[in-house]
Design an enzyme around this catalytic site. Structure first.
Site, PDB file in Angstrom:
ATOM      1  N   GLN A  81       0.034  -0.983  -0.083  1.00 30.00           N
ATOM      2  CA  GLN A  81       0.105   0.084  -0.014  1.00 30.00           C
ATOM      3  C   GLN A  81       1.258   1.708  -0.063  1.00 30.00           C
ATOM      4  O   GLN A  81       2.098   1.135   0.441  1.00 30.00           O
ATOM      5  CB  GLN A  81      -0.994  -0.372   0.879  1.00 30.00           C
ATOM      6  CG  GLN A  81      -2.352  -1.232   1.017  1.00 30.00           C
ATOM      7  CD  GLN A  81      -2.963  -0.522   2.376  1.00 30.00           C
ATOM      8  OE1 GLN A  81      -3.316  -1.572   3.357  1.00 30.00           O
ATOM      9  NE2 GLN A  81      -4.191   0.502   2.122  1.00 30.00           N
ATOM     10  N   HIS A  82       0.150   2.276  -0.511  1.00 30.10           N
ATOM     11  CA  HIS A  82       0.349   3.771  -0.055  1.00 30.10           C
ATOM     12  C   HIS A  82       2.054   4.355  -0.725  1.00 30.10           C
ATOM     13  O   HIS A  82       1.648   5.815  -0.977  1.00 30.10           O
ATOM     14  CB  HIS A  82       1.034   4.297   1.697  1.00 30.10           C
ATOM     15  CG  HIS A  82       0.615   3.456   2.220  1.00 30.10           C
ATOM     16  ND1 HIS A  82      -1.061   3.971   2.405  1.00 30.10           N
ATOM     17  CD2 HIS A  82       0.327   3.077   3.230  1.00 30.10           C
ATOM     18  CE1 HIS A  82      -1.650   2.900   4.035  1.00 30.10           C
ATOM     19  NE2 HIS A  82      -0.519   2.796   4.421  1.00 30.10           N
ATOM     20  N   ASP A 232      -2.050  -4.484   0.369  1.00 32.72           N
ATOM     21  CA  ASP A 232      -1.770  -5.843   0.254  1.00 32.72           C
ATOM     22  C   ASP A 232      -2.738  -6.557   1.885  1.00 32.72           C
ATOM     23  O   ASP A 232      -3.712  -7.752   2.376  1.00 32.72           O
ATOM     24  CB  ASP A 232      -0.625  -6.124   0.890  1.00 32.72           C
ATOM     25  CG  ASP A 232       0.445  -5.385   1.768  1.00 32.72           C
ATOM     26  OD1 ASP A 232      -0.892  -4.815   2.050  1.00 32.72           O
ATOM     27  OD2 ASP A 232       1.254  -5.469   1.702  1.00 32.72           O
TER      28      ASP A 232
END
Length: 482
Positions: A81-82, A232
């Site tokens: 992520q991110h 995830d």
């Protein structure tokens, strides 16, 4: 019988599972390892998206070598992520992707936090965009598309620029409750930023088919259906079967995460609990720590022990480690939002530096960081009745015991260790069959190991005291509670 592929593109490697839809079992798997780009810049953590393509091709190739690839009908992708993947107008990568664990944008995160009246941690995409605009004006001038890692893989496979709400809710510019972009926050970063974010897609709809060029590069059958994918953690929730309220998941990897399904959004102004959407149309309040398995690994390597030796020595030590606390912020910390924090060991007495005690103290430290998340979520009305452990650290029998005793919850263990890749496969199977993902996972729950670890009430007092010390010491050393 149809097959689907679940692909998890992580920080340290890519993992692929082949799932047989009718028999509901994993029939093949493959993996590839890669690393971050080496850098001497403090806080920087980057990878080039081409690394993910190469790793995915290797992992998929290894998995499909064991099956009849012509039976594969769909693929789902889980991604870290991110991360910020900046693309130009032609969809070309402008620069290396900045990852979730990159805290180079700590100053920008602090500025945005002050403007928005919340705590935005530097791991979130929004702070990385502000950093890019400030520090690399040439790159910013070329920017036309903002994607996250799993979105980039979807784009590579289908040519489409899309994002689903689970991963989008980790950008910092998403209205979680409304499941829509937040244009006001985007304009705080740049007046034109809204134009660079992609269309949002629902959790149950395919986003397209694999193109011929991508199929050839990745070793996939052409025309494969591509599910929306997600971050995830959202995919790990699917792979662990945690789609109903009360079932929480703790993931013990390089980072540590704790999350549970919620029928309503939870907004924590402190920033301690990320207000994520899940991959089924619900919400997934989540705590993420940057220091999990690396803390115990640091101790193990320092004493020159293998895993079994370190665990055996630590099993002889008492809960609470005789008053010793390992403050685990070796790489700074995301939750609490202390990017410049460091590690420390307190409460030492003569003889305390024995390896077993230090190893157990490290395991307790990582556990207490996650327990902080449960306490915060309970404050918002969530209630855990069971905790499911996934990730590499979940195989450690001592760590299982420590977590059960600290959380005072029964533990279960999904049989498939690669829960994020399995979640991606389950999503692909649901989309292939035209069934809502939440319903599909509820009707086809991933199996768990027969073992259940029950908490030991005799350890509760010692573990509670150690947790209180952990919390107080962190605040004393690194600042006010955040």
């Amino acid at each position: 019988m149809a097959l689907v592929v679940g692909l998890d593109v992580g920080t340290q490697g890519a993992k692929a599972l082949v799932y047989e839809v009718d028999s509901r079992r994993v029939v093949a798997r493959g993996a590839a390892k890669y690393d971050l780009i080496k850098s001497s810049v403090p806080g920087r953590a980057e990878q080039h998206p081409s690394t993910w393509i190469e790793g995915s091709a290797t992992a998929i190739g290894a998995a499909l070598a064991a099956v009849d690839a012509s039976r594969v009908k769909a693929i789902g992708i889980s991604g870290q992520q991110h991360g910020l993947v900046p693309l130009d107008a032609d969809g070309r990568v402008i620069r290396n992707a900045k990852l979730w664990c990159d805290v180079e944008s700590a100053a920008e995160a602090a500025d945005l936090s002050a403007q928005w009246g919340i705590t935005l941690v530097p791991g979130f995409t929004a702070s990385k965009l502000a950093w890019l605009k400030k520090n690399e004006p040439g790159s910013w001038a070329r920017l036309r598309h903002v994607l996250l890692p799993h979105d980039y893989l979807n784009h590579y496979m289908t040519g489409r620029f899309v994002m689903e709400c689970g991963d989008a809710s980790g950008t910092g510019v998403f209205d979680t409750a409304a499941r829509a972009w937040d244009p006001e926050r985007m304009r705080c970063i740049d007046p034109g930023l809204e134009d660079f974010f992609p269309q949002l897609t629902g959790p149950d709809e395919a986003i397209g088919e694999v193109t011929g060029a991508a199929a050839e590069a990745l070793g996939l059958p052409p025309g494969l259906l591509v599910a929306p994918g997600s971050g995830d953690n959202q995919m790990s929730a699917l792979g662990a079967g945690a789609v109903a309220e009360g079932a929480f998941v703790a993931s013990l990897g390089t980072s540590g995460t704790l999350f549970g399904a919620s029928s309503a959004p939870i907004v924590d102004a402190s920033g301690g609990i990320a207000p994520f959407c899940d991959a089924t149309g619900q919400w997934l309040p989540l705590l993420c720590t940057m220091n999990c398995t690396l803390v115990s690994e640091e101790v193990r390597r320092a004493y020159g022990l293998d895993f079994a030796e370190a665990t055996a020595l630590a099993e002889r030590e008492a809960p609470g480690c005789e008053g010793v606390n390992f403050i685990p912020y070796l790489t700074g910390e995301r939750t609490p939002n202390w990017p410049h924090a460091s590690g420390a060991v307190t409460g030492l007495r003569p003889g305390s530096l024995r390896p077993g005690l230090m190893y157990r103290a490290a395991l307790e430290a990582a556990t207490f960081s996650l327990l902080t998340g449960l306490k915060l979520m309970e404050g918002h009305g969530m209630q855990a009745v069971e905790l499911r452990l996934v990730g590499g650290g979940s195989k450690n029998p001592l760590w299982r015991r420590i977590i059960a005793d600290a959380f005072q919850l029964p533990l279960r263990f999904p049989a498939e260790a690669e829960s994020a890749a399995l979640g991606a496969a389950l999503q692909a199977a649901a989309v292939l069959q035209g069934v809502p993902v939440r319903q599909y996972v509820s009707d086809n729950p991933p199996p768990c190991e027969p073992e259940t670890v029950q908490p030991n009430p005799d350890s509760q007092e010692a573990m509670a005291a150690a947790f209180q010390r952990h919390t107080a010491l962190g605040e004393t050393l690194f600042g006010a509670k955040s």
